[in-house]
Motif scaffolding. Sequence first.
Motif, PDB file in Angstrom:
ATOM      1  N   SER A   1       9.812   1.818  -6.098  1.00 32.85           N
ATOM      2  CA  SER A   1       8.843   2.504  -5.248  1.00 32.85           C
ATOM      3  C   SER A   1       7.874   3.285  -6.122  1.00 32.85           C
ATOM      4  O   SER A   1       8.049   3.376  -7.337  1.00 32.85           O
ATOM      5  CB  SER A   1       9.546   3.445  -4.263  1.00 32.85           C
ATOM      6  N   ASN A   2       6.815   3.817  -5.519  1.00 36.65           N
ATOM      7  CA  ASN A   2       5.784   4.583  -6.228  1.00 36.65           C
ATOM      8  C   ASN A   2       5.060   3.723  -7.262  1.00 36.65           C
ATOM      9  O   ASN A   2       4.686   4.181  -8.332  1.00 36.65           O
ATOM     10  CB  ASN A   2       6.395   5.822  -6.901  1.00 36.65           C
TER      11      ASN A   2
ATOM     12  N   THR B   1       0.810  -1.218   0.000  1.00 42.96           N
ATOM     13  CA  THR B   1       0.000   0.000   0.000  1.00 42.96           C
ATOM     14  C   THR B   1       0.845   1.271   0.000  1.00 42.96           C
ATOM     15  O   THR B   1       0.348   2.348  -0.322  1.00 42.96           O
ATOM     16  CB  THR B   1      -0.947   0.006   1.207  1.00 42.96           C
ATOM     17  N   LYS B   2       2.117   1.170   0.346  1.00 37.81           N
ATOM     18  CA  LYS B   2       3.031   2.318   0.298  1.00 37.81           C
ATOM     19  C   LYS B   2       3.614   2.516  -1.091  1.00 37.81           C
ATOM     20  O   LYS B   2       4.324   3.488  -1.337  1.00 37.81           O
ATOM     21  CB  LYS B   2       4.159   2.139   1.314  1.00 37.81           C
ATOM     22  N   GLY B   3       3.356   1.566  -2.000  1.00 36.27           N
ATOM     23  CA  GLY B   3       3.865   1.673  -3.351  1.00 36.27           C
ATOM     24  C   GLY B   3       5.212   1.017  -3.567  1.00 36.27           C
ATOM     25  O   GLY B   3       5.816   1.157  -4.635  1.00 36.27           O
ATOM     26  N   ASP B   4       5.682   0.279  -2.569  1.00 39.47           N
ATOM     27  CA  ASP B   4       6.961  -0.413  -2.707  1.00 39.47           C
ATOM     28  C   ASP B   4       6.774  -1.745  -3.429  1.00 39.47           C
ATOM     29  O   ASP B   4       5.859  -2.510  -3.121  1.00 39.47           O
ATOM     30  CB  ASP B   4       7.595  -0.658  -1.337  1.00 39.47           C
ATOM     31  N   LEU B   5       7.660  -2.010  -4.387  1.00 42.19           N
ATOM     32  CA  LEU B   5       7.607  -3.234  -5.196  1.00 42.19           C
ATOM     33  C   LEU B   5       8.678  -4.206  -4.709  1.00 42.19           C
ATOM     34  O   LEU B   5       9.855  -3.851  -4.599  1.00 42.19           O
ATOM     35  CB  LEU B   5       7.837  -2.908  -6.668  1.00 42.19           C
TER      36      LEU B   5
ATOM     37  N   VAL C   1       3.589  -0.522 -13.371  1.00 41.98           N
ATOM     38  CA  VAL C   1       2.996   0.788 -13.624  1.00 41.98           C
ATOM     39  C   VAL C   1       3.118   1.592 -12.350  1.00 41.98           C
ATOM     40  O   VAL C   1       2.731   1.121 -11.270  1.00 41.98           O
ATOM     41  CB  VAL C   1       1.521   0.660 -14.043  1.00 41.98           C
ATOM     42  N   ASP C   2       3.657   2.815 -12.451  1.00 41.06           N
ATOM     43  CA  ASP C   2       3.806   3.629 -11.246  1.00 41.06           C
ATOM     44  C   ASP C   2       2.574   4.506 -11.034  1.00 41.06           C
ATOM     45  O   ASP C   2       1.645   4.523 -11.851  1.00 41.06           O
ATOM     46  CB  ASP C   2       5.104   4.437 -11.271  1.00 41.06           C
TER      47      ASP C   2
END
Length: 341
Positions: free
Chosen positions: A132-133, A102-106, A147-148
């Motif tokens: 990230s993002n 949920t923080k956008g970290d992959l 996809v960011d």
Amino acid sequence: MKKIITILFFITFFTQIFAGQLGDGTNKYQRTPVYIMDEVKEVSSSSWNTLILKNDNTLWACGKNSKGEINPNKKNIDIPVKLADNIISFCSYFTSIVYTDTKGDLYLLGDVSSYIKNSKTTFSSRPIKIASNVKQCLIAYNQLYYVDNDSNLFSYSESYNYFLNCFQGIREEPVVIMQNVKEISYGFSLKILKNDGDLYSLYNDVPKLISSDVKKIKGTCFLKNNGDLYCGGTNSYGALGLGEKTIDFDYIKLSDDCIDMDGNEDVTFFVKSNGDLYVCGGGNKYELGRATGDGKPHLTPYKLMTGVKNIHVGLYCGFIIKEDSSLWAFGANSASDIGGI
């Protein structure tokens, strides 16, 4: 004798490769849907492992676990185990798993070296943060895309493979290959849905416009905003529901008034707005949820279940999320992996 041994080898090999990962606590082939677990939101599966996202955004996994990508201490995880918390996107391919929190970290775990150039390790049972993002991630044919949150589509791939119709090779850093992207999927090639509803597929390294006013993509199918369902592929197993086996790569309209769908070269599943689930295509491995055991394809759609809201087509297996969020599964399951009976 040599011929018999060779035949037995290939039977064993392909049985293990195309395991169903159903997660029902057995390694039995399930011809009809069996209950797995409750509170499920989404499912993704590969040839070996299945990932299950619950309503609380916890990610669970089951399957062959051949190199310990799910659990380094056990093989054949036949009942789903929790893998991570706070997950929004996820995907698996053979012994590799990617997910975004949920923080956008992959994160990537399992086979690392196939996706990350000059990685310090070839395999990791612990997640490694690689970007990230991020809002969506996808791996297919050893290719990693994401996809960011700014709608940029990134690829780690270096060159284009015309046979597989996808990028190959690994870059040291990901590059943007398209902008204004809403979501991506893979079915014969990488499918890219843009924010304006235009759907593209990468052919010969060039984006090709497939359709407009598209709402949703999954596998070899896409759903338009008016509920019309379109499917494409070889149709060699009757997956396009045309009433016959033909070779046809063009997208054709299969149904209307749909809310979800998924498909591959063998089968197509789709859910109507009233919750009815229909399936068509090859029944050789799937049995298409039927108890007949005849292994015959169904060349036109037939109703399998009611009260369905979401579906996923695996390799020789199917996953059904009902309106009460319960997960059901059927099909090949030789690696002990359906999940909860």
